[in-house]
Write a protein that holds these residues in place. Structure first.
Motif, PDB file in Angstrom:
ATOM      1  N   LEU A  39      17.911  18.185  20.971  1.00  0.00           N
ATOM      2  CA  LEU A  39      18.678  17.350  21.885  1.00  0.00           C
ATOM      3  C   LEU A  39      19.593  18.142  22.804  1.00  0.00           C
ATOM      4  O   LEU A  39      19.781  17.755  23.961  1.00  0.00           O
ATOM      5  CB  LEU A  39      19.464  16.293  21.107  1.00  0.00           C
ATOM      6  CG  LEU A  39      18.592  15.251  20.405  1.00  0.00           C
ATOM      7  CD1 LEU A  39      19.456  14.262  19.638  1.00  0.00           C
ATOM      8  CD2 LEU A  39      17.706  14.526  21.399  1.00  0.00           C
ATOM      9  N   GLU A  40      20.136  19.240  22.347  1.00  0.00           N
ATOM     10  CA  GLU A  40      21.007  20.039  23.213  1.00  0.00           C
ATOM     11  C   GLU A  40      20.222  20.570  24.415  1.00  0.00           C
ATOM     12  O   GLU A  40      20.669  20.473  25.562  1.00  0.00           O
ATOM     13  CB  GLU A  40      21.640  21.186  22.428  1.00  0.00           C
ATOM     14  CG  GLU A  40      22.670  21.942  23.218  1.00  0.00           C
ATOM     15  CD  GLU A  40      23.400  22.993  22.376  1.00  0.00           C
ATOM     16  OE1 GLU A  40      23.750  24.025  22.959  1.00  0.00           O
ATOM     17  OE2 GLU A  40      23.608  22.780  21.175  1.00  0.00           O
ATOM     18  N   LEU A  41      19.039  21.103  24.158  1.00  0.00           N
ATOM     19  CA  LEU A  41      18.183  21.581  25.247  1.00  0.00           C
ATOM     20  C   LEU A  41      17.727  20.426  26.129  1.00  0.00           C
ATOM     21  O   LEU A  41      17.687  20.546  27.356  1.00  0.00           O
ATOM     22  CB  LEU A  41      16.954  22.301  24.682  1.00  0.00           C
ATOM     23  CG  LEU A  41      17.135  23.757  24.291  1.00  0.00           C
ATOM     24  CD1 LEU A  41      15.892  24.264  23.576  1.00  0.00           C
ATOM     25  CD2 LEU A  41      17.403  24.600  25.520  1.00  0.00           C
ATOM     26  N   ALA A  42      17.373  19.307  25.512  1.00  0.00           N
ATOM     27  CA  ALA A  42      16.934  18.141  26.279  1.00  0.00           C
ATOM     28  C   ALA A  42      18.046  17.667  27.207  1.00  0.00           C
ATOM     29  O   ALA A  42      17.805  17.397  28.388  1.00  0.00           O
ATOM     30  CB  ALA A  42      16.518  17.018  25.332  1.00  0.00           C
ATOM     31  N   ARG A  43      19.253  17.585  26.697  1.00  0.00           N
ATOM     32  CA  ARG A  43      20.380  17.143  27.530  1.00  0.00           C
ATOM     33  C   ARG A  43      20.634  18.112  28.676  1.00  0.00           C
ATOM     34  O   ARG A  43      20.909  17.701  29.796  1.00  0.00           O
ATOM     35  CB  ARG A  43      21.636  16.976  26.676  1.00  0.00           C
ATOM     36  CG  ARG A  43      21.583  15.760  25.792  1.00  0.00           C
ATOM     37  CD  ARG A  43      22.890  15.563  25.022  1.00  0.00           C
ATOM     38  NE  ARG A  43      22.758  14.443  24.122  1.00  0.00           N
ATOM     39  CZ  ARG A  43      22.699  14.549  22.794  1.00  0.00           C
ATOM     40  NH1 ARG A  43      22.809  15.733  22.208  1.00  0.00           N
ATOM     41  NH2 ARG A  43      22.561  13.469  22.045  1.00  0.00           N
ATOM     42  N   TRP A  44      20.544  19.412  28.409  1.00  0.00           N
ATOM     43  CA  TRP A  44      20.788  20.406  29.450  1.00  0.00           C
ATOM     44  C   TRP A  44      19.769  20.262  30.581  1.00  0.00           C
ATOM     45  O   TRP A  44      20.132  20.238  31.757  1.00  0.00           O
ATOM     46  CB  TRP A  44      20.752  21.823  28.865  1.00  0.00           C
ATOM     47  CG  TRP A  44      21.211  22.838  29.864  1.00  0.00           C
ATOM     48  CD1 TRP A  44      22.483  23.286  30.049  1.00  0.00           C
ATOM     49  CD2 TRP A  44      20.399  23.509  30.849  1.00  0.00           C
ATOM     50  NE1 TRP A  44      22.504  24.190  31.091  1.00  0.00           N
ATOM     51  CE2 TRP A  44      21.253  24.344  31.591  1.00  0.00           C
ATOM     52  CE3 TRP A  44      19.043  23.477  31.160  1.00  0.00           C
ATOM     53  CZ2 TRP A  44      20.786  25.150  32.631  1.00  0.00           C
ATOM     54  CZ3 TRP A  44      18.575  24.272  32.205  1.00  0.00           C
ATOM     55  CH2 TRP A  44      19.449  25.099  32.927  1.00  0.00           C
TER      56      TRP A  44
END
Length: 68
Positions: A39-44
């Motif tokens: 999710l961190e990569l997806a949000r970025w």
């Protein structure tokens, strides 16, 4: 089974064209739906796509919403 190949292709695309909103959005989607999600990569990548004028996606907003 195609997500890893798609991720690789999108990363290569971004290496050639770092300001591609479509590639950032597609990577965000891949990271949001993989098991387990990143999710961190997806949000970025989603934020980067939005910064590059990609239209907001209700589906992506739902996928990236903090779990309650």
């Amino acid at each position: 089974g195609l997500l890893p190949a798609a991720e690789t292709a999108l990363r290569k695309s971004l290496a050639a064209e770092p300001d591609s909103p479509d590639a950032h959005y597609s990577l965000a989607f891949i990271y949001a739906v993989e098991k387990p999600p990143s999710l961190e990569l997806a949000r970025w990548h989603y934020k980067r796509a939005l910064d590059l004028r990609y239209p907001k996606s209700p589906e992506m907003e739902k996928l990236l919403a903090p779990s309650q």
